[in-house]
Design a protein around this motif. Structure first.
Motif, PDB file in Angstrom:
ATOM      1  N   LYS A 187       0.812  -1.222   0.000  1.00 29.02           N
ATOM      2  CA  LYS A 187       0.000   0.000   0.000  1.00 29.02           C
ATOM      3  C   LYS A 187       0.842   1.267   0.000  1.00 29.02           C
ATOM      4  CE  LYS A 187      -0.443   0.029   5.042  1.00 29.02           C
ATOM      5  NZ  LYS A 187      -1.394   0.035   6.177  1.00 29.02           N
ATOM      6  N   ASP A 188       2.123   1.182   0.354  1.00 30.06           N
ATOM      7  CA  ASP A 188       2.983   2.359   0.428  1.00 30.06           C
ATOM      8  C   ASP A 188       3.729   2.631  -0.870  1.00 30.06           C
ATOM      9  OD1 ASP A 188       2.282   2.761   3.099  1.00 30.06           O
ATOM     10  OD2 ASP A 188       3.801   1.330   3.770  1.00 30.06           O
ATOM     11  N   ALA A 189       3.519   1.818  -1.895  1.00 24.36           N
ATOM     12  CA  ALA A 189       4.189   1.972  -3.194  1.00 24.36           C
ATOM     13  C   ALA A 189       5.704   1.887  -3.062  1.00 24.36           C
ATOM     14  CB  ALA A 189       3.789   3.277  -3.870  1.00 24.36           C
ATOM     15  N   THR A 190       6.176   1.031  -2.160  1.00 26.38           N
ATOM     16  CA  THR A 190       7.614   0.842  -1.968  1.00 26.38           C
ATOM     17  C   THR A 190       8.108  -0.498  -2.497  1.00 26.38           C
ATOM     18  OG1 THR A 190       7.220  -0.034   0.264  1.00 26.38           O
ATOM     19  CG2 THR A 190       7.642   2.336   0.048  1.00 26.38           C
ATOM     20  N   LYS A 191       7.221  -1.471  -2.673  1.00 22.64           N
ATOM     21  CA  LYS A 191       7.602  -2.776  -3.197  1.00 22.64           C
ATOM     22  C   LYS A 191       6.971  -2.975  -4.562  1.00 22.64           C
ATOM     23  CE  LYS A 191       8.335  -5.176   1.195  1.00 22.64           C
ATOM     24  NZ  LYS A 191       7.951  -6.350   2.017  1.00 22.64           N
ATOM     25  N   ILE A 192       7.802  -3.295  -5.540  1.00 19.65           N
ATOM     26  CA  ILE A 192       7.333  -3.455  -6.920  1.00 19.65           C
ATOM     27  C   ILE A 192       7.904  -4.748  -7.483  1.00 19.65           C
ATOM     28  CG2 ILE A 192       7.199  -2.420  -9.208  1.00 19.65           C
ATOM     29  CD1 ILE A 192       8.313  -0.197  -6.423  1.00 19.65           C
ATOM     30  N   ALA A 193       7.032  -5.582  -8.042  1.00 17.79           N
ATOM     31  CA  ALA A 193       7.436  -6.821  -8.708  1.00 17.79           C
ATOM     32  C   ALA A 193       7.500  -6.577 -10.205  1.00 17.79           C
ATOM     33  CB  ALA A 193       6.464  -7.955  -8.390  1.00 17.79           C
ATOM     34  N   GLY A 229      -1.341 -12.224  -7.095  1.00 21.76           N
ATOM     35  CA  GLY A 229      -1.855 -13.568  -6.904  1.00 21.76           C
ATOM     36  C   GLY A 229      -3.033 -13.595  -5.960  1.00 21.76           C
ATOM     37  N   THR A 230      -3.212 -14.719  -5.300  1.00 21.36           N
ATOM     38  CA  THR A 230      -4.324 -14.866  -4.367  1.00 21.36           C
ATOM     39  C   THR A 230      -4.116 -14.059  -3.097  1.00 21.36           C
ATOM     40  OG1 THR A 230      -3.250 -16.876  -3.530  1.00 21.36           O
ATOM     41  CG2 THR A 230      -4.919 -17.143  -5.245  1.00 21.36           C
ATOM     42  N   ASP A 231      -2.875 -13.671  -2.807  1.00 20.83           N
ATOM     43  CA  ASP A 231      -2.573 -12.776  -1.696  1.00 20.83           C
ATOM     44  C   ASP A 231      -1.397 -11.905  -2.109  1.00 20.83           C
ATOM     45  OD1 ASP A 231      -0.138 -14.289  -1.186  1.00 20.83           O
ATOM     46  OD2 ASP A 231      -1.423 -15.783  -0.233  1.00 20.83           O
ATOM     47  N   LEU A 232      -0.956 -11.046  -1.205  1.00 16.92           N
ATOM     48  CA  LEU A 232       0.101 -10.096  -1.533  1.00 16.92           C
ATOM     49  C   LEU A 232       1.490 -10.712  -1.480  1.00 16.92           C
ATOM     50  CD1 LEU A 232      -1.190  -6.904   0.300  1.00 16.92           C
ATOM     51  CD2 LEU A 232      -1.542  -7.631  -2.064  1.00 16.92           C
ATOM     52  N   ASN A 233       1.584 -11.992  -1.184  1.00 20.47           N
ATOM     53  CA  ASN A 233       2.875 -12.682  -1.170  1.00 20.47           C
ATOM     54  C   ASN A 233       3.135 -13.461  -2.454  1.00 20.47           C
ATOM     55  OD1 ASN A 233       3.556 -11.822   1.448  1.00 20.47           O
ATOM     56  ND2 ASN A 233       2.365 -13.486   2.367  1.00 20.47           N
ATOM     57  N   HIS A 234       2.188 -13.434  -3.390  1.00 20.46           N
ATOM     58  CA  HIS A 234       2.338 -14.192  -4.625  1.00 20.46           C
ATOM     59  C   HIS A 234       1.918 -13.335  -5.813  1.00 20.46           C
ATOM     60  CE1 HIS A 234       2.039 -17.373  -1.557  1.00 20.46           C
ATOM     61  NE2 HIS A 234       2.775 -18.097  -2.372  1.00 20.46           N
ATOM     62  N   VAL A 235       2.527 -13.611  -6.959  1.00 18.02           N
ATOM     63  CA  VAL A 235       2.142 -12.995  -8.228  1.00 18.02           C
ATOM     64  C   VAL A 235       2.021 -14.099  -9.268  1.00 18.02           C
ATOM     65  CG1 VAL A 235       3.133 -10.727  -7.795  1.00 18.02           C
ATOM     66  CG2 VAL A 235       4.566 -12.527  -8.769  1.00 18.02           C
ATOM     67  N   VAL A 236       1.157 -13.861 -10.273  1.00 20.61           N
ATOM     68  CA  VAL A 236       0.955 -14.802 -11.372  1.00 20.61           C
ATOM     69  C   VAL A 236       1.585 -14.198 -12.628  1.00 20.61           C
ATOM     70  CG1 VAL A 236      -0.747 -16.029 -12.765  1.00 20.61           C
ATOM     71  CG2 VAL A 236      -1.170 -15.641 -10.337  1.00 20.61           C
ATOM     72  N   TYR A 237       2.332 -15.009 -13.356  1.00 20.19           N
ATOM     73  CA  TYR A 237       3.031 -14.541 -14.550  1.00 20.19           C
ATOM     74  C   TYR A 237       2.678 -15.428 -15.737  1.00 20.19           C
ATOM     75  CZ  TYR A 237       6.161 -18.573 -14.411  1.00 20.19           C
ATOM     76  OH  TYR A 237       6.658 -19.858 -14.444  1.00 20.19           O
ATOM     77  N   THR A 275      -6.613  -6.618  -1.930  1.00 20.56           N
ATOM     78  CA  THR A 275      -6.585  -5.164  -1.819  1.00 20.56           C
ATOM     79  C   THR A 275      -5.298  -4.708  -1.156  1.00 20.56           C
ATOM     80  OG1 THR A 275      -7.792  -5.339   0.275  1.00 20.56           O
ATOM     81  CG2 THR A 275      -9.088  -4.994  -1.721  1.00 20.56           C
ATOM     82  N   LEU A 276      -4.757  -3.593  -1.649  1.00 21.43           N
ATOM     83  CA  LEU A 276      -3.509  -3.073  -1.102  1.00 21.43           C
ATOM     84  C   LEU A 276      -3.710  -2.178   0.107  1.00 21.43           C
ATOM     85  CD1 LEU A 276      -1.555  -2.145  -4.355  1.00 21.43           C
ATOM     86  CD2 LEU A 276      -1.447  -4.245  -3.029  1.00 21.43           C
ATOM     87  N   ASP A 277      -4.942  -1.748   0.371  1.00 20.93           N
ATOM     88  CA  ASP A 277      -5.164  -0.857   1.500  1.00 20.93           C
ATOM     89  C   ASP A 277      -5.240  -1.594   2.826  1.00 20.93           C
ATOM     90  OD1 ASP A 277      -7.449  -2.175   0.950  1.00 20.93           O
ATOM     91  OD2 ASP A 277      -8.773  -0.439   0.945  1.00 20.93           O
ATOM     92  N   ASN A 278      -5.174  -2.929   2.787  1.00 23.16           N
ATOM     93  CA  ASN A 278      -5.169  -3.720   4.015  1.00 23.16           C
ATOM     94  C   ASN A 278      -4.330  -4.957   3.779  1.00 23.16           C
ATOM     95  OD1 ASN A 278      -5.608  -4.958   6.446  1.00 23.16           O
ATOM     96  ND2 ASN A 278      -7.825  -5.106   6.248  1.00 23.16           N
ATOM     97  N   ASP A 279      -3.108  -4.948   4.285  1.00 25.90           N
ATOM     98  CA  ASP A 279      -2.195  -6.061   4.037  1.00 25.90           C
ATOM     99  C   ASP A 279      -2.631  -7.341   4.726  1.00 25.90           C
ATOM    100  OD1 ASP A 279       0.887  -4.117   3.997  1.00 25.90           O
ATOM    101  OD2 ASP A 279      -0.711  -4.357   2.539  1.00 25.90           O
ATOM    102  N   ASP A 280      -3.471  -7.244   5.754  1.00 28.99           N
ATOM    103  CA  ASP A 280      -3.901  -8.438   6.461  1.00 28.99           C
ATOM    104  C   ASP A 280      -4.994  -9.175   5.713  1.00 28.99           C
ATOM    105  OD1 ASP A 280      -2.144  -7.870   8.475  1.00 28.99           O
ATOM    106  OD2 ASP A 280      -3.614  -6.674   9.608  1.00 28.99           O
TER     107      ASP A 280
END
Length: 367
Positions: A187-193, A229-237, A275-280
């Protein structure tokens, strides 16, 4: 292509190759509003659209030639978008942060990841306009002092982060850069994949440095599309050889692989999106799915809850689609199941309606 709100109505924004940006009604497909961009077209010197976003009721558009435009949505007599900045050529992607819409990033061929603040760029544009107006009103005119060392350098204004290339290889040769897609993962725009043409997955943390925290090679083909991905710890490529997988951004390793593709996948999306506004919050549904479109003209839906990643649905769409977008708020109208009494009543009404009306005839009396 993206969803937006225009006059309290949900619309679909579509950027076309002929340089037009259309606001379409998702119900019947009618064009509600249209903008033109002179920097996009079929001519050699023209480019293509690489990103569209909405900020403060303004349409922000970026082209592959580096032209950035900012157009108010509440103006109906605008036939052409107005440029506010030149970001440089050979761009492949422009994406804005979903929560902090004033922050956006760009990347492309030999164009490493760079983040900008749109509000600063707009302020800079206003200052330049004011300065130009004051210059025109200056009595000195063309004889005024225009010494280069007295001019302020405003080239880096608006830039909040610029990535640095990884170290040279074992032959001390520079590593090439070619970004195809990237996603903000916090949510802070500091991590980018980021995924690149040279089958690299990179994770940047602007708080830790300019070089990527994770730099991993995925397969042997160029990586094409990326989504959360399904959560903020995964991405789909997806890559250019019909491979779709999931990556754990904490380790940079593959976490899953989806099967059943026969053509290069052009776009992927997980539904619902985290959603990025709530990491939990790790999603809104107990059974998230992955939706994709590919060059074999099929739309596919895969489940993500089991290790098998089975294909749930498959539809032939007759065209080679380049983007997929899902309306998570739409509810399909479920047909009402009629009871036996209602069916009997309808049959009776239909029977009475099918009968012909007999006109009254006057009887002739014998004299």
């Amino acid at each position: 292509m993206m969803w937006a709100t225009l006059n309290d109505t949900k619309v679909l924004i579509v950027a076309r190759q002929n340089g037009s940006i259309q606001f379409l009604s998702p119900e019947n497909g009618t064009v509600l509003k249209e903008f033109k961009n002179k920097h996009v077209g079929l001519e050699k010197e023209q480019g293509r659209f690489v990103g569209v976003s909405i900020h403060n009721n303004h349409l922000c558009v970026c082209t592959s030639t580096g032209d950035l435009s900012y157009t108010p949505l509440d103006v109906d007599d605008v036939n052409e978008t107005q440029s506010i900045a030149e970001l440089g050529p050979d761009l492949e992607i422009m994406r804005a942060h979903p929560v902090k819409t004033n922050i956006f990033g760009i990347g492309g061929k030999e164009r490493d990841l760079t983040l900008f603040d749109l509000d600063v760029l707009m302020k800079q544009k206003e200052e330049e306009t004011t300065t130009a107006a004051e210059t025109d009103m200056n009595p000195a005119g063309p004889h005024q002092n225009t010494s280069a060392h007295k001019k302020k350098n405003t080239k880096a204004k608006g830039m909040i982060f610029q990535a640095k290339n990884i170290q040279n290889d074992f032959l001390d040769l520079r590593q090439p850069v070619w970004i195809h897609d990237f996603q903000f993962v916090d949510k802070d725009a500091t991590k980018i994949a980021v995924v690149t043409h040279y089958h690299q997955f990179r994770l940047y943390d602007t708080k830790k440095g300019r070089r990527p925290c994770i730099n991993a090679e995925i397969g042997k083909n160029p990586l094409r599309a990326l989504c959360l991905g399904t959560d903020l710890n995964h991405v789909v490529y997806s890559d250019t050889a019909s491979t779709v997988g999931m990556i754990d951004i904490r380790t940079g390793k593959k976490a899953a692989l989806f099967k059943g593709f026969t053509g290069s996948v052009t776009d992927v999306i997980t539904v619902p999106q985290p959603t990025l506004d709530n990491d939990d919050k790790k999603g809104h549904s107990s059974e998230p799915v992955m939706v994709s479109v590919s060059l074999d003209r099929f739309l596919r839906e895969h489940e993500t809850t089991t290790v098998y990643r089975r294909m749930l649905n498959k539809a032939y769409l007759k065209q080679r689609l380049t983007c997929v977008l899902v309306d998570e708020e739409y509810e399909y109208p479920v047909p009402k199941v009629k009871t036996a009494e209602e069916e009997e009543l309808e049959e009776e009404e239909a029977m009475w309606e099918s009968m012909e009306v007999v006109k009254d005839r006057k009887r002739k009396h014998r004299s």
